[in-house]
Write a protein that holds these residues in place. Structure first.
Motif, mmCIF file in Angstrom:
data_model
loop_
_atom_site.group_PDB
_atom_site.id
_atom_site.type_symbol
_atom_site.label_atom_id
_atom_site.label_comp_id
_atom_site.label_asym_id
_atom_site.label_seq_id
_atom_site.Cartn_x
_atom_site.Cartn_y
_atom_site.Cartn_z
ATOM 1 N N UNK A 171 0.835 -1.189 0.000
ATOM 2 C CA UNK A 171 0.000 0.000 0.000
ATOM 3 C C UNK A 171 0.879 1.251 0.000
ATOM 4 N N UNK A 172 0.231 2.417 -0.031
ATOM 5 C CA UNK A 172 0.960 3.684 -0.153
ATOM 6 C C UNK A 172 1.933 3.874 1.005
ATOM 7 N N UNK A 173 1.521 3.505 2.208
ATOM 8 C CA UNK A 173 2.397 3.669 3.373
ATOM 9 C C UNK A 173 3.661 2.829 3.251
ATOM 10 N N UNK A 206 -9.339 7.459 -3.694
ATOM 11 C CA UNK A 206 -9.699 6.950 -2.366
ATOM 12 C C UNK A 206 -8.543 6.126 -1.819
ATOM 13 N N UNK A 207 -8.105 6.471 -0.614
ATOM 14 C CA UNK A 207 -6.986 5.808 0.043
ATOM 15 C C UNK A 207 -7.469 5.068 1.282
ATOM 16 N N UNK A 208 -6.695 4.086 1.694
ATOM 17 C CA UNK A 208 -7.010 3.337 2.905
ATOM 18 C C UNK A 208 -6.234 2.041 2.924
ATOM 19 N N UNK A 209 -5.958 1.543 4.112
ATOM 20 C CA UNK A 209 -5.226 0.279 4.227
ATOM 21 C C UNK A 209 -6.110 -0.861 3.746
ATOM 22 N N UNK A 240 -9.823 9.577 2.259
ATOM 23 C CA UNK A 240 -9.286 8.380 2.909
ATOM 24 C C UNK A 240 -10.313 7.807 3.870
ATOM 25 N N UNK A 241 -10.272 6.490 4.014
ATOM 26 C CA UNK A 241 -11.080 5.826 5.037
ATOM 27 C C UNK A 241 -10.174 5.598 6.238
ATOM 28 N N UNK A 242 -10.475 6.297 7.306
ATOM 29 C CA UNK A 242 -9.687 6.232 8.536
ATOM 30 C C UNK A 242 -10.638 5.969 9.703
#
Length: 602
Positions: free
Chosen positions: A154-156, A317-320, A482-484
């Motif tokens: 993922x991005x992280x 849209x971002x999210x783990x 993002x979904x956090x």
């Protein structure tokens, strides 16, 4: 500089194709080389010969005495019964690996969320890839050879990997060879780029942006290079120079030369015209997600989500993994019903989703591509206004990288990237006005990604993109969410803001990585004094409120464009100027937010 690894007159051929012909190259101390090229041109074969896992037909590969080479392949050969911990550190005593700063950094960056004693057979493909990468990085190597290291990350994790590689191999130390289609990490990490094409390996100085500049210059000087490839490269260079403010300090090439090359290249997308076309196709109502929560049994995935999607919006849209991105996409296209709250869709909305599966191709599996095209729409319009152009399905397929000879190939025999591009073609020719792309960059090389981006630039509809490819996400979307913690949050600061929020979230939840017996790796703390810390935290809160207010004003202004007389071009231009002024102020607030976040992280 001392040579670590060299190749002399390498020749490699298959029964029907010569892959390399007399290729000579070398890797010196401090080199961090990114390798790019079309799929099938031999990038992985080149890595195999340099790593010693594939023998060339002629020529030789040499290593300096004592040089240790580590290789990351795309093949997972792990024993499903082995544990995460044993796979990464083997039989090394805990007090040894726990006391090694490099190993602690790797565990914190890649394996923080994985149980140390989990069996590999219980892990997902993405988790196994992290373990494979951690195992390699934990070893002692002078040269690393990485084949698609960002696959399933993922991005992280990609951001962490970039920082680790730069820190691990500073100038004059070690060497790195990396094949990847992730252009962000190429630009972030690499000091040189090798392009594999036409049986040769052509070297360029610098990372991806510098490579694009030099390729444009090469193409301008070579009359035999196809004009469309030159134009596409120039357009991508324009994006690199005009893109996110944070990018402008990274490309290591001559700024004046770059500006001269793109002086006559228009803006990547005509936002006003595309939005006007989107309104005419969609109306003012697209999808409104109002106070929605979704639960599966006792597990709540999304909570109190509110999102009003506007015509012509281009959103990333971002999210783990497991955060609920697929559930959110399901709410938009109707595949998922909310547990509470409502989802309203406009009467003219037609949603199509490019999924990670190949569902659209299954019924055509044994058909030649030509037969598939014969059953499709007769034309597809790209561009708008005076620049509008009608393309036949065959022309569109050619634009997406298919040769005419491949029209006779059965769908089942296409490569992964070709299937992905044909899948996108089928969806676009169905004329949706809301397009959802779920990890669309899988199996595509950098040239094909640029071609897809160019096509999407002229697509007049609402675009929702979920992707771990940071470059692609920033390139094709104008805003990110993002979904956090089960909620949807707007990110005025884009991907950088998301990464900072995730670091803060992880730091609040756990400041350490536990080993089998509780050994820990402590996260760094802020270096600010008590008064400075309180002042910085207070200013962060104020800046976040201002960013939220500006974002709301921008969204309202964009929505108002839908009610504006579309023939009043002067009025539209004035409204766009007001929006640009708000966006400029928002950019300033974002930079201040990032500065404060970095100071709080220490």
């Amino acid at each position: 500089m001392a040579n670590l690894l060299g190749a002399d007159a390498l020749h490699l051929e298959y029964p029907t194709k010569t892959v390399f012909d007399s290729v000579s190259l070398g890797v010196n101390e401090g080199d961090r080389v990114g390798i790019v090229g079309r799929n099938g041109d031999g990038k992985s074969s080149l890595l195999g010969m340099l790593a010693g896992t594939r023998e060339p037909d002629s020529g030789r590969v040499t290593r300096r005495g004592g040089v240790r080479v580590g290789v990351l392949t795309q093949t997972d050969l792990f024993d499903d019964g082995d544990t995460v911990g044993h796979t990464v550190v083997g039989d090394t005593p805990e007090h040894v690996w726990a006391g090694d700063p490099k190993v602690r950094d790797i565990l914190s960056g890649l394996l923080l969320d994985l149980p140390w004693d989990a069996r590999l057979g219980e892990l997902s493909g993405g988790q196994r890839r992290r373990v494979q990468l951690a195992q390699l990085l934990a070893g002692e190597h002078d040269v690393l050879i990485l084949d698609e290291p960002t696959n399933h990350l993922d991005v992280e994790a990609i951001e962490w990997l970039a920082g680790h590689l730069k820190t691990r191999w500073p100038a004059n130390q070690g060497g790195l060879l990396m094949v990847t289609h992730d252009r962000w990490i190429l630009d972030e990490v690499c000091t040189a780029t090798w392009e594999v094409h036409d049986r040769i390996v052509e070297p360029f100085e610098g990372g991806y942006a510098a490579y694009i500049l030099q390729r444009v210059e090469r193409d301008r000087q070579a009359a035999s290079i196809e004009q469309k490839r030159q134009n596409l490269a120039r357009k991508e260079l324009a994006w690199l120079r005009r893109g996110a403010p944070a990018r402008t300090s990274k490309p290591k090439f001559r700024i004046d030369a770059a500006n001269a090359l793109i002086s006559d290249v228009p803006e990547i997308r005509d936002k006003t015209e595309l939005q006007s076309l989107a309104v005419s196709r969609l109306g003012k109502d697209v999808v409104d997600i109002l106070d929605v929560s979704v639960s599966y049994g006792e597990k709540q995935v999304l909570s109190d989500v509110e999102w009003r999607i506007a015509p012509g919006e281009r959103t990333g849209v971002l999210g783990v993994n497991g955060a609920g991105k697929s559930t959110l996409l399901g709410l938009i296209d109707g595949a998922t019903e909310p547990t509470s709250g409502t989802v309203k869709r406009g009467k003219t909305v037609k949603v199509q989703t490019l999924t990670q599966r190949l569902d659209e191709l299954e019924e055509h599996w044994n058909d030649p591509v030509r037969v598939v095209l014969a059953n499709l729409a007769t034309s597809f319009t790209v561009g708008s206004g005076s620049k509008a152009q009608d393309l036949t399905p065959s022309q569109l397929l050619e634009r997406l990288g298919f040769a005419s000879a491949q029209l006779s190939t059965p769908v089942k025999d296409l490569s992964g990237g070709q299937k992905r591009r044909l899948q996108l073609l089928l969806i676009l020719l169905d004329s949706p006005n809301v397009l959802i792309l779920d990890e669309p960059t899988n199996d595509l090389d950098t040239d094909m990604l640029a071609a897809m981006e160019d096509l999407l630039d002229s697509w007049p509809g609402t675009l929702i993109v979920v992707s771990h490819d940071r470059y692609f996400l920033e390139r094709v979307t104008d805003q990110q969410y993002a979904i956090l913690e089960r909620r949807l949050r707007h990110l005025p600061g884009g991907v950088d803001e998301y990464l900072a929020l995730r670091r803060a979230e992880r730091g609040a939840g756990s400041a350490s990585v536990s080993g089998s017996s509780g050994s820990t790796v402590t996260a760094p703390e802020s270096g600010l004094s008590g008064a400075e810390l309180r002042a910085a935290q207070k200013e962060v809160t104020a800046v976040e409120r201002r960013m939220a207010k500006l974002s709301e004003q921008i969204q309202k202004a964009k929505n108002a464009l839908a009610d504006h007389d579309q023939g009043d071009y002067a009025g539209l231009a004035d409204e766009m100027k007001k929006i640009s002024a708000l966006e400029d102020e928002l950019a300033e607030q974002e930079l201040r937010w990032l500065e404060l976040s970095e100071s709080l992280e220490g």
